[in-house]
Scaffold this active site. Structure first.
Site, PDB file in Angstrom:
ATOM      1  N   ASP A 139      -4.564 -12.418   2.586  1.00 39.67           N
ATOM      2  CA  ASP A 139      -5.490 -11.549   3.311  1.00 39.67           C
ATOM      3  C   ASP A 139      -5.286 -11.807   4.808  1.00 39.67           C
ATOM      4  O   ASP A 139      -5.612 -12.890   5.300  1.00 39.67           O
ATOM      5  CB  ASP A 139      -6.924 -11.894   2.884  1.00 39.67           C
ATOM      6  CG  ASP A 139      -7.957 -11.038   3.594  1.00 39.67           C
ATOM      7  OD1 ASP A 139      -7.582 -10.274   4.516  1.00 39.67           O
ATOM      8  OD2 ASP A 139      -9.147 -11.141   3.234  1.00 39.67           O
ATOM      9  N   LYS A 173       2.622 -12.876  18.980  1.00 38.50           N
ATOM     10  CA  LYS A 173       2.716 -13.680  20.220  1.00 38.50           C
ATOM     11  C   LYS A 173       3.543 -14.935  19.953  1.00 38.50           C
ATOM     12  O   LYS A 173       4.467 -15.260  20.703  1.00 38.50           O
ATOM     13  CB  LYS A 173       1.299 -14.036  20.670  1.00 38.50           C
ATOM     14  CG  LYS A 173       1.234 -14.845  21.936  1.00 38.50           C
ATOM     15  CD  LYS A 173      -0.227 -14.896  22.420  1.00 38.50           C
ATOM     16  CE  LYS A 173      -0.399 -16.001  23.428  1.00 38.50           C
ATOM     17  NZ  LYS A 173      -1.202 -17.123  22.915  1.00 38.50           N
ATOM     18  N   GLY A 217       0.823  -1.215   0.000  1.00 38.97           N
ATOM     19  CA  GLY A 217       0.000   0.000   0.000  1.00 38.97           C
ATOM     20  C   GLY A 217       0.853   1.258   0.000  1.00 38.97           C
ATOM     21  O   GLY A 217       2.086   1.190  -0.084  1.00 38.97           O
ATOM     22  N   TYR A 237     -14.672   1.893   9.423  1.00 41.14           N
ATOM     23  CA  TYR A 237     -13.226   2.122   9.590  1.00 41.14           C
ATOM     24  C   TYR A 237     -12.936   2.557  11.022  1.00 41.14           C
ATOM     25  O   TYR A 237     -12.073   2.000  11.691  1.00 41.14           O
ATOM     26  CB  TYR A 237     -12.787   3.197   8.599  1.00 41.14           C
ATOM     27  CG  TYR A 237     -11.301   3.489   8.571  1.00 41.14           C
ATOM     28  CD1 TYR A 237     -10.388   2.508   8.221  1.00 41.14           C
ATOM     29  CD2 TYR A 237     -10.826   4.768   8.848  1.00 41.14           C
ATOM     30  CE1 TYR A 237      -9.023   2.792   8.170  1.00 41.14           C
ATOM     31  CE2 TYR A 237      -9.470   5.059   8.791  1.00 41.14           C
ATOM     32  CZ  TYR A 237      -8.576   4.070   8.453  1.00 41.14           C
ATOM     33  OH  TYR A 237      -7.229   4.354   8.391  1.00 41.14           O
TER      34      TYR A 237
END
Ligand code: UDP
Length: 313
Positions: free
Chosen positions: A61, A110, A15, A150
């Site tokens: 994804d 984690k 992005g 969002y």
């Protein structure tokens, strides 16, 4: 003894912000794993990195669980549609990446005992009633409005990051990113800066929503990247605002873009989208004091660089 190269995983690495981070980490000789499902990311942003042997692209994804072989030292969770146009087009994916995606990224942190950073946003303040916005402000968000997908996803993402920090002792950081602009924003991104530049360069009308009196504070991408790196190297676990506190009305922004491009475009006024924040400006006292960070690039200079990039790409 030669110390082992550190590995950094960036979600949303193809992005706008993520690809600038990947560039920086590759240059710093870290092993970089870029994870992106290319909903709003673009392979064009990372083509220069594909041939580097310390860079790997994984199309995935992050809203679905992920398995990564080997050690990971840092995870920067930057995957999400971030333009209002995008998150209104992909409302469910936006909610999922903020919620399930953050859960998966934290789970990976984690398992790998990695340092973690969540890309949060000034949108957690909603249409703010407190101005300018300090980190201590809890915000004014419409949970069921079009921007809620969002805003609430990022608010949940902050909550689960703090829970993993408290319960699982994840070494986490939360950055609240205010409006950022620069090269690699897509022409059809929908946000004010790329829209205005694209319209100005094509000499077509500049679309100002509402009367243009709403304000935003625009941070140049290179300044943001510096802030991200400083925060990553800090041990601050509560949210930190990173943005440029110089505030402009949207009408002023349109006029500056017109001037810098020498465009013949005129300004046309369109309806203001629902729940569009009327004002936004970060208080960056914490970033200044704790990170010794502040933005350096004036709007004019950042816009000139962005316009040059738009002209050639
Ligand atoms: N905006 C505008 N014209 C456009 C795109 C955006 O007037 O073509 C306005 C928008 O309504 C908002 C501001 O510019 O008030 C900033 O919008 P943007 O989408 O860049 O980011 P936001 O801060 O709203 O997430």
């Amino acid at each position: 003894m030669v110390s082992k190269m550190k590995t950094v995983l960036v979600t949303g690495g193809a992005g706008f912000i993520g690809s600038h981070l990947c560039d920086r980490f590759v240059e710093k000789k870290l092993n970089v794993i870029c994870v992106d499902n290319l909903i709003s990311g673009d392979m064009k942003n990372i083509t220069q990195l594909l041939k580097k042997n310390n860079f790997k692209f994984v199309r995935h994804d992050i809203s679905k669980p992920i398995k990564i072989k080997g050690s990971v030292d840092y995870i920067l969770h930057f995957a999400s549609p971030a333009s209002p146009v995008d998150y209104m087009m992909y409302p469910i994916q936006t909610l999922k990446v903020g919620a399930l995606g953050t859960h998966n990224a934290l789970g990976l942190a984690k398992a790998k005992k990695a340092k973690f950073m969540l890309a949060s946003t000034s949108e957690v303040y909603g249409d703010p009633l407190v101005h300018p916005q300090p980190e201590s402000y809890w915000g004014h968000v419409n949970p069921i409005g079009p921007r809620g997908v969002y805003d609430e996803a990022k608010r949940f993402a902050e909550a689960i990051t703090m829970a993993y920090h408290r319960v699982h002792k994840i070494d986490s950081r939360i950055i609240r990113i205010f409006n950022t602009y620069g090269p690699r924003m897509r022409r059809q991104d929908g946000r004010a800066v790329p829209n205005f530049i694209d319209q100005a360069l094509k000499n077509i009308p500049i679309t100002v929503y509402g009367d243009g009196s709403q304000t935003r504070s625009f941070c140049y991408i290179d300044d943001l990247v510096e802030g991200i790196i400083k925060l990553m190297h800090s041990d601050i676990h509560t949210p930190i605002n990173i943005g440029n506190p110089n505030e402009f009305t949207i009408k002023e922004l349109a006029r500056i873009v017109l001037k810098l491009t020498g465009s013949k475009s005129r300004i046309v006024y369109k309806p203001l989208p629902q729940d569009d924040p009327k004002q936004r400006k970060p208080i960056i006292a914490q970033a200044k004091r704790l990170l010794k960070w502040q933005p350096k690039t004036p709007l004019k200079e950042g816009l000139e660089r962005t316009i040059s990039w738009f002209r050639i790409s």
